[in-house]
Design an enzyme around this catalytic site. Structure first.
Site, PDB file in Angstrom:
ATOM      1  N   GLU A 163      10.900   2.403  13.666  1.00 20.23           N
ATOM      2  CA  GLU A 163      10.551   3.706  14.273  1.00 20.23           C
ATOM      3  C   GLU A 163      10.480   3.667  15.798  1.00 20.23           C
ATOM      4  O   GLU A 163       9.533   4.191  16.393  1.00 20.23           O
ATOM      5  CB  GLU A 163       9.215   4.197  13.692  1.00 20.23           C
ATOM      6  N   ASN A 204      14.787   0.252  11.119  1.00 24.39           N
ATOM      7  CA  ASN A 204      14.223   1.120  10.080  1.00 24.39           C
ATOM      8  C   ASN A 204      13.600   2.365  10.703  1.00 24.39           C
ATOM      9  O   ASN A 204      12.856   2.268  11.680  1.00 24.39           O
ATOM     10  CB  ASN A 204      13.140   0.308   9.338  1.00 24.39           C
ATOM     11  N   HIS A 240      10.928   9.366   3.227  1.00 24.67           N
ATOM     12  CA  HIS A 240       9.670  10.011   2.823  1.00 24.67           C
ATOM     13  C   HIS A 240       9.987  11.501   2.786  1.00 24.67           C
ATOM     14  O   HIS A 240      10.098  12.143   3.834  1.00 24.67           O
ATOM     15  CB  HIS A 240       8.561   9.758   3.852  1.00 24.67           C
ATOM     16  N   GLU A 270      11.748   3.405   1.913  1.00 29.26           N
ATOM     17  CA  GLU A 270      10.355   3.832   1.673  1.00 29.26           C
ATOM     18  C   GLU A 270      10.301   5.138   0.886  1.00 29.26           C
ATOM     19  O   GLU A 270       9.448   5.982   1.125  1.00 29.26           O
ATOM     20  CB  GLU A 270       9.615   4.010   3.011  1.00 29.26           C
ATOM     21  N   ASP A 272       9.606   8.237  -1.226  1.00 28.83           N
ATOM     22  CA  ASP A 272       8.627   8.902  -2.084  1.00 28.83           C
ATOM     23  C   ASP A 272       8.805  10.400  -1.903  1.00 28.83           C
ATOM     24  O   ASP A 272       9.462  10.850  -0.964  1.00 28.83           O
ATOM     25  CB  ASP A 272       7.179   8.447  -1.837  1.00 28.83           C
TER      26      ASP A 272
HETATM   27  O1  G3I Z   1      -7.713  -2.012   3.912  1.00 27.97           O
HETATM   28  C1  G3I Z   1      -8.453  -1.427   4.986  1.00 27.97           C
HETATM   29  C2  G3I Z   1      -9.871  -1.125   4.542  1.00 27.97           C
HETATM   30  O2  G3I Z   1     -10.511  -2.336   4.210  1.00 27.97           O
HETATM   31  C3  G3I Z   1     -10.593  -0.397   5.688  1.00 27.97           C
HETATM   32  O3  G3I Z   1     -11.864  -0.045   5.260  1.00 27.97           O
HETATM   33  C4  G3I Z   1      -9.834   0.868   6.069  1.00 27.97           C
HETATM   34  C5  G3I Z   1     -10.475   1.592   7.250  1.00 27.97           C
HETATM   35  O4  G3I Z   1      -9.528   2.252   8.037  1.00 27.97           O
HETATM   36  O5  G3I Z   1      -8.518   0.494   6.440  1.00 27.97           O
HETATM   37  C6  G3I Z   1      -7.776  -0.127   5.402  1.00 27.97           C
HETATM   38  O6  G3I Z   1      -6.524  -0.451   5.893  1.00 27.97           O
HETATM   39  C7  G3I Z   1      -5.603   0.614   5.943  1.00 27.97           C
HETATM   40  C8  G3I Z   1      -4.342   0.156   5.241  1.00 27.97           C
HETATM   41  O7  G3I Z   1      -3.357   1.156   5.351  1.00 27.97           O
HETATM   42  C9  G3I Z   1      -4.564  -0.127   3.757  1.00 27.97           C
HETATM   43  O8  G3I Z   1      -4.837   1.056   3.082  1.00 27.97           O
HETATM   44  C10 G3I Z   1      -5.316   0.961   7.391  1.00 27.97           C
HETATM   45  O9  G3I Z   1      -6.451   1.505   8.003  1.00 27.97           O
HETATM   46  C11 G3I Z   1      -4.174   1.953   7.438  1.00 27.97           C
HETATM   47  O10 G3I Z   1      -3.785   2.160   8.796  1.00 27.97           O
HETATM   48  C12 G3I Z   1      -2.987   1.405   6.679  1.00 27.97           C
HETATM   49  O11 G3I Z   1      -1.985   2.399   6.660  1.00 27.97           O
HETATM   50  C13 G3I Z   1      -0.666   1.924   6.457  1.00 27.97           C
HETATM   51  C14 G3I Z   1       0.209   2.529   7.562  1.00 27.97           C
HETATM   52  O12 G3I Z   1       1.566   2.216   7.323  1.00 27.97           O
HETATM   53  C15 G3I Z   1      -0.173   1.950   8.926  1.00 27.97           C
HETATM   54  O13 G3I Z   1       0.079   0.573   8.978  1.00 27.97           O
HETATM   55  C16 G3I Z   1      -0.199   2.410   5.086  1.00 27.97           C
HETATM   56  O14 G3I Z   1      -0.907   1.678   4.077  1.00 27.97           O
HETATM   57  C17 G3I Z   1       1.300   2.141   4.941  1.00 27.97           C
HETATM   58  O15 G3I Z   1       1.761   2.737   3.759  1.00 27.97           O
HETATM   59  C18 G3I Z   1       2.047   2.758   6.110  1.00 27.97           C
HETATM   60  O16 G3I Z   1       3.408   2.432   5.959  1.00 27.97           O
HETATM   61  C19 G3I Z   1       4.283   3.028   6.896  1.00 27.97           C
HETATM   62  C20 G3I Z   1       5.409   2.050   7.128  1.00 27.97           C
HETATM   63  O17 G3I Z   1       4.896   0.792   7.529  1.00 27.97           O
HETATM   64  C21 G3I Z   1       6.403   2.577   8.163  1.00 27.97           C
HETATM   65  N1  G3I Z   1       6.879   3.891   7.786  1.00 27.97           N
HETATM   66  C22 G3I Z   1       5.847   4.889   7.474  1.00 27.97           C
HETATM   67  C23 G3I Z   1       4.917   4.359   6.397  1.00 27.97           C
HETATM   68  C24 G3I Z   1       3.916   5.393   5.959  1.00 27.97           C
HETATM   69  O18 G3I Z   1       3.071   5.754   7.033  1.00 27.97           O
END
Ligand code: G3I
Length: 356
Positions: A163, A204, A240, A270, A272
């Site tokens: 991105e 990507n 997405h 990705e 969905d």
């Molecule tokens: O696991 C911790 C938890 O312990 C904590 O309490 C909580 C508080 O914020 O955070 C949790 O972690 C989160 C993690 O997802 C697991 O759920 C992070 O905050 C959150 O930022 C993270 O979001 C991820 C996001 O990327 C940012 O990295 C999403 O799971 C993930 O699906 C998303 O994936 C992205 C791709 O990498 C790139 N393209 C878009 C896609 C969707 O946004």
């Protein structure tokens, strides 16, 4: 009476033991009505993948058994991002990512590495470090050599960069862009190639599946890299989409074709289908049916294109999906319901994979 009561209590205890035995037995994917997408995909040389969420991966046996049963390609959803893998300047934490790679090996699955560089995954030591350009180049090279080197031979494809451009084709602001300048992109790909010459290296991005500004920007961006001799093998189109926001199939196919003409592969990385915010009214069943149709439609375009080599869904059960953390609203964007039972989306993929 007393004897009767004792007998009754014993009977209840015995039967409750029986129940708990039955409920602790692991239900099988077959019992859930799952047929194994991966078996059909493998027969046709297709990689069918999913993002893996570390929390259920660690502790929910049904999650991992469905994962290995249905997919032949695994993508750590977060565990290979810079901020998680490299939390301090001199510390790498490979534990969770290694566990996923080991799981993939044990279950004969391939792994996509996601992602070496993303402006939204920068640890604090880096963003607050006030590093000079030379220092930052050293840090970037060290990160790429260490991570790609660590997984050399185990990771078939790396999302080197995620991105990085906007819809006008401008490189987005990031610590890399600010301090190193746009050369950071070519350098990242070159260093990744040096660290694992066999790995397929990808750029990507989202919103570039249909015809339009972002698709053109992405096309010109990767074309420029090829012209500069940068080792890039392909483009990841995230996909997405939503019930009323899915690409026109012809536009999507044309897009794959012009990337193929550049010699580039495309992975759907990705996919969905969010059902919230759609103008489609009516029952959940109706929305799921339309969602299934869109999964099928996009899958069909991908597998019909000679350069579309992998189809990855961003998770597989609605029980664990990223939508709520992003939009703040719960959603059901995936192919299995919260109980891991097949939705119309699953059946649509199954049907297409079963066709001769
Ligand atoms: O696991 C911790 C938890 O312990 C904590 O309490 C909580 C508080 O914020 O955070 C949790 O972690 C989160 C993690 O997802 C697991 O759920 C992070 O905050 C959150 O930022 C993270 O979001 C991820 C996001 O990327 C940012 O990295 C999403 O799971 C993930 O699906 C998303 O994936 C992205 C791709 O990498 C790139 N393209 C878009 C896609 C969707 O946004």
């Amino acid at each position: 009476m007393k004897r009767f009561l004792v007998a009754l209590i014993l009977a209840i205890l015995v039967s409750s033991c029986g129940v708990s035995e039955a409920t602790t037995r692991q239900i099988t994917p077959k019992e859930l009505g799952l047929s194994s997408l991966r078996t059909l995909a493998q027969n046709r040389g297709i990689s069918i993948g999913t993002a893996v969420d570390v929390k259920p991966f660690r502790k929910e046996p049904l999650y991992t058994s469905v994962l290995a049963h249905e997919f032949n390609l695994l993508v750590p959803e977060n565990q290979m991002k810079f901020a998680l893998l490299h939390p301090e300047r001199d510390t790498y934490d490979f534990k969770d990512a290694d566990a996923m790679v080991a799981f993939a090996k044990a279950n004969d699955m391939q792994v996509r590495g996601h992602t070496l560089l993303w402006h939204l995954s920068v640890p604090r030591w880096l963003s607050e470090g006030n590093f000079t350009r030379d220092e930052l180049m050293d840090i970037l090279r060290d990160h790429i050599y260490t991570v790609v080197g660590h997984y050399r031979g185990s990771i078939v494809t790396w999302d080197v960069l995620n991105e990085a451009i906007d819809a006008n084709g401008y490189i987005k602001d990031s610590i890399w862009q600010r301090v190193i300048g746009p050369e950071y992109i070519d350098l990242a790909f070159r260093w990744a190639h040096e660290a694992d010459p066999q790995a397929r290296l990808f750029y990507n991005d989202y919103g570039a599946e249909r015809r339009g500004q972002k698709a053109d920007a992405l096309y010109n961006f990767v074309k420029g890299m090829l012209e500069r001799g940068v080792p890039i093998n392909g483009v990841g189109l995230q996909m997405h989409v939503g019930l009323t926001a899915s690409p026109d199939p012809q536009e999507f196919a044309d897009n794959l074709k012009r990337l193929a003409a550049l010699g580039l592969d495309v992975d759907i990385t990705e996919m969905d289908v969010l059902i919230q915010n759609s103008k489609i009214k009516g029952s959940l069943d109706k929305k799921f049916a339309e969602q299934g149709r869109l999964y099928g439609e996009n899958f069909k375009v991908c597998v019909s294109a000679p350069n579309c080599k992998a189809f990855v869904i961003w998770g597989f059960t609605d029980k664990y999906n990223w939508a709520v953390s992003f939009t703040g609203r719960p959603d059901k964007p995936l192919i299995l319901d919260e109980s891991y039972r097949p939705k119309p989306a699953y059946n649509a993929l199954l049907k297409l994979l079963s066709e001769k």
